[in-house]
Design a protein around this motif. Sequence first.
Motif, PDB file in Angstrom:
ATOM      1  N   PRO A  51       7.886   5.317  -5.031  1.00  0.00           N
ATOM      2  CA  PRO A  51       8.055   4.137  -5.887  1.00  0.00           C
ATOM      3  C   PRO A  51       9.447   4.109  -6.523  1.00  0.00           C
ATOM      4  O   PRO A  51      10.026   5.154  -6.829  1.00  0.00           O
ATOM      5  N   ASP A  52       9.963   2.896  -6.732  1.00  0.00           N
ATOM      6  CA  ASP A  52      11.297   2.748  -7.309  1.00  0.00           C
ATOM      7  C   ASP A  52      11.333   3.210  -8.758  1.00  0.00           C
ATOM      8  O   ASP A  52      12.296   3.847  -9.176  1.00  0.00           O
ATOM      9  N   VAL A  54       8.622   4.847 -11.946  1.00  0.00           N
ATOM     10  CA  VAL A  54       7.302   5.409 -12.231  1.00  0.00           C
ATOM     11  C   VAL A  54       7.210   5.725 -13.716  1.00  0.00           C
ATOM     12  O   VAL A  54       8.162   6.243 -14.309  1.00  0.00           O
ATOM     13  N   ALA A  61       3.238   2.597 -11.311  1.00  0.00           N
ATOM     14  CA  ALA A  61       4.323   2.689 -10.333  1.00  0.00           C
ATOM     15  C   ALA A  61       4.820   1.280 -10.007  1.00  0.00           C
ATOM     16  O   ALA A  61       4.024   0.357  -9.843  1.00  0.00           O
ATOM     17  N   PHE A  63       7.308  -1.041  -7.444  1.00  0.00           N
ATOM     18  CA  PHE A  63       8.118  -1.203  -6.243  1.00  0.00           C
ATOM     19  C   PHE A  63       8.910  -2.495  -6.409  1.00  0.00           C
ATOM     20  O   PHE A  63       8.340  -3.525  -6.791  1.00  0.00           O
ATOM     21  N   ASP A  99       4.033  -0.688   3.278  1.00  0.00           N
ATOM     22  CA  ASP A  99       3.846  -1.006   1.855  1.00  0.00           C
ATOM     23  C   ASP A  99       2.364  -0.970   1.486  1.00  0.00           C
ATOM     24  O   ASP A  99       1.989  -0.421   0.447  1.00  0.00           O
ATOM     25  N   SER A 102       1.129   2.645   1.356  1.00  0.00           N
ATOM     26  CA  SER A 102       1.640   3.328   0.157  1.00  0.00           C
ATOM     27  C   SER A 102       0.877   2.885  -1.081  1.00  0.00           C
ATOM     28  O   SER A 102       0.480   3.716  -1.906  1.00  0.00           O
ATOM     29  N   GLN A 103       0.677   1.583  -1.205  1.00  0.00           N
ATOM     30  CA  GLN A 103      -0.033   1.062  -2.368  1.00  0.00           C
ATOM     31  C   GLN A 103      -1.472   1.561  -2.404  1.00  0.00           C
ATOM     32  O   GLN A 103      -1.959   1.995  -3.448  1.00  0.00           O
ATOM     33  N   LEU A 106      -1.530   5.245  -3.476  1.00  0.00           N
ATOM     34  CA  LEU A 106      -1.285   5.391  -4.917  1.00  0.00           C
ATOM     35  C   LEU A 106      -2.522   4.994  -5.720  1.00  0.00           C
ATOM     36  O   LEU A 106      -2.915   5.692  -6.656  1.00  0.00           O
ATOM     37  N   VAL A 113      -0.300  -0.072  -9.391  1.00  0.00           N
ATOM     38  CA  VAL A 113       0.915  -0.418  -8.659  1.00  0.00           C
ATOM     39  C   VAL A 113       1.316  -1.850  -8.982  1.00  0.00           C
ATOM     40  O   VAL A 113       0.480  -2.759  -8.923  1.00  0.00           O
ATOM     41  N   VAL A 115       4.212  -4.702  -7.882  1.00  0.00           N
ATOM     42  CA  VAL A 115       5.288  -5.082  -6.964  1.00  0.00           C
ATOM     43  C   VAL A 115       6.081  -6.190  -7.633  1.00  0.00           C
ATOM     44  O   VAL A 115       5.520  -7.197  -8.069  1.00  0.00           O
TER      45      VAL A 115
END
Length: 151
Positions: A51-52, A54, A61, A63, A99, A102-103, A106, A113, A115
């Motif tokens: 994640p960009d 956190v 998190a 993104f 994506d 990943s989501q 998490l 999450v 976005v």
Amino acid sequence: MTTDVYDKAKRSAVMAAVKSKDTTPEKALRRILTSLGARYRLHRKDLPGNPDLVMPGRKLAFFVHGCFWHGHDCARGSRVPKNNRDYWLAKVARNVARDARSQAALEAAGWRVEVVWECAMKDEAALTARLEGVLDQAASVTASDASPAST
């Protein structure tokens, strides 16, 4: 069939310059979160999807997705290059699938999450309001998790 305006070497250099960290939208998100008093960590490699941003204490998190690269349904995201169309459709589809994986990973680990799309940066006031709500909700969830169970 139209040809690329750049030769192969120049196109390669242009594509290599596309950043995945410290992008303008990511920096804008950081600035807004900091102005809201939030503290965060960057690019956690130990989490699915890296994640960009956190917030470990809140298990939150973020993104930051570029609309074109991650297949957003806005005007920029739904645009498909005329050249090498099949390649780009497959490339974006792979990004979207990654994506989603990943989501899901998490969320399965208990993370929330969020976005943030590149196009959302155009309306900073609306994005700030959205992020305030996200932070408030994450704080209330964290507070309820920390409180002792009543009997």
